[in-house]
Design a protein around this motif. Structure first.
Motif, mmCIF file in Angstrom:
data_model
loop_
_atom_site.group_PDB
_atom_site.id
_atom_site.type_symbol
_atom_site.label_atom_id
_atom_site.label_comp_id
_atom_site.label_asym_id
_atom_site.label_seq_id
_atom_site.Cartn_x
_atom_site.Cartn_y
_atom_site.Cartn_z
ATOM 1 N N ALA A 268 0.959 -1.282 -0.034
ATOM 2 C CA ALA A 268 0.011 0.318 0.050
ATOM 3 C C ALA A 268 0.881 1.190 -0.111
ATOM 4 C CB ALA A 268 -1.134 -0.043 1.141
ATOM 5 N N GLU A 269 0.499 2.290 -0.915
ATOM 6 C CA GLU A 269 1.256 3.611 -0.739
ATOM 7 C C GLU A 269 1.041 4.063 0.829
ATOM 8 O OE1 GLU A 269 0.788 7.888 -3.115
ATOM 9 O OE2 GLU A 269 -0.068 5.904 -3.846
ATOM 10 N N GLY A 270 2.391 4.566 1.222
ATOM 11 C CA GLY A 270 2.534 5.056 2.434
ATOM 12 C C GLY A 270 3.180 4.119 3.266
ATOM 13 N N THR A 271 3.235 2.940 3.014
ATOM 14 C CA THR A 271 4.017 1.940 3.750
ATOM 15 C C THR A 271 5.316 2.072 3.681
ATOM 16 O OG1 THR A 271 3.975 0.276 2.094
ATOM 17 C CG2 THR A 271 2.166 0.296 3.480
ATOM 18 N N SER A 272 6.289 1.544 4.713
ATOM 19 C CA SER A 272 7.678 1.690 4.381
ATOM 20 C C SER A 272 8.183 0.879 3.146
ATOM 21 C CB SER A 272 8.376 1.313 5.752
ATOM 22 O OG SER A 272 8.171 -0.142 5.836
ATOM 23 N N HIS A 273 7.839 -0.145 2.830
ATOM 24 C CA HIS A 273 8.081 -0.782 1.724
ATOM 25 C C HIS A 273 7.722 -0.176 0.500
ATOM 26 C CE1 HIS A 273 9.345 -4.518 3.853
ATOM 27 N NE2 HIS A 273 8.250 -4.706 4.383
ATOM 28 N N HIS A 274 6.755 0.466 0.357
ATOM 29 C CA HIS A 274 6.370 1.056 -0.769
ATOM 30 C C HIS A 274 7.332 2.341 -0.974
ATOM 31 C CE1 HIS A 274 3.764 3.848 -3.588
ATOM 32 N NE2 HIS A 274 3.340 2.592 -3.880
ATOM 33 N N THR A 275 7.365 3.300 0.225
ATOM 34 C CA THR A 275 8.218 4.323 0.020
ATOM 35 C C THR A 275 9.855 4.049 -0.459
ATOM 36 O OG1 THR A 275 6.944 5.212 1.651
ATOM 37 C CG2 THR A 275 9.282 6.169 1.242
ATOM 38 N N ARG A 276 10.365 2.755 0.124
ATOM 39 C CA ARG A 276 11.459 2.362 -0.057
ATOM 40 C C ARG A 276 11.859 1.801 -1.553
ATOM 41 N NH1 ARG A 276 13.943 -2.414 -0.673
ATOM 42 N NH2 ARG A 276 11.987 -3.588 0.037
ATOM 43 N N LEU A 277 10.782 1.285 -2.119
ATOM 44 C CA LEU A 277 10.817 0.749 -3.398
ATOM 45 C C LEU A 277 10.619 1.944 -4.500
ATOM 46 C CD1 LEU A 277 8.827 -2.566 -3.199
ATOM 47 C CD2 LEU A 277 10.925 -2.212 -3.757
ATOM 48 N N ASN A 278 9.997 3.071 -3.790
ATOM 49 C CA ASN A 278 9.741 4.253 -4.854
ATOM 50 C C ASN A 278 10.979 4.920 -4.879
ATOM 51 O OD1 ASN A 278 7.688 5.554 -6.352
ATOM 52 N ND2 ASN A 278 7.980 7.461 -4.549
ATOM 53 N N LYS A 279 11.736 5.119 -3.735
ATOM 54 C CA LYS A 279 12.809 5.843 -3.880
ATOM 55 C C LYS A 279 14.071 4.786 -4.542
ATOM 56 C CE LYS A 279 12.889 7.888 0.577
ATOM 57 N NZ LYS A 279 13.393 8.032 1.879
#
Length: 121
Positions: free
Chosen positions: A90-101
């Protein structure tokens, strides 16, 4: 690269360096000449090339045009794998954010590689 700030380049370099480190650690788990070992070897070389380009190092004497061109598929593969993995979170989760970076950093890396290829035409 035009349009990128110092902070953005610093973050990209940090992610590229971290990815190199992770790949080098993982590579030791595989037997030389296996597909996994070769995949990581190619990925590591591509990441070193992109790191050198981002750092504005002189790569003319270090890498041939073919080596630069061969760096594109591994970087594209990292982007693809991260985008696919990101869909699971889900957007906003730490995994999503890390992958986005990671995705952003790899797109920046890819643009530096493409720019270098275009210089050598």
């Amino acid at each position: 690269m035009k349009g990128l700030g110092h902070k953005e380049l610093e973050e990209t370099l940090k992610i590229v360096a971290s990815t190199i480190d992770s790949c080098e650690k993982a590579q030791h788990k595989f037997v030389e000449h296996t597909p996994q070992y070769t995949l990581l070897k190619n990925r590591i070389k591509a990441l070193y090339i992109s790191k050198a380009l981002i750092n504005n190092e002189n790569v003319i004497d270090r890498y041939t045009k073919d080596e630069i061109m061969e760096a594109l598929p591994p970087i594209s593969s990292i982007i693809s794998k991260c985008e696919k993995a990101q869909q699971k979170f889900a957007e906003g989760t730490s995994h999503h954010t890390r992958l986005n970076k990671m995705i952003k950093a790899m797109y920046i890396s890819k643009s530096f590689i493409v720019e270098e290829i275009n210089k050598r035409v």
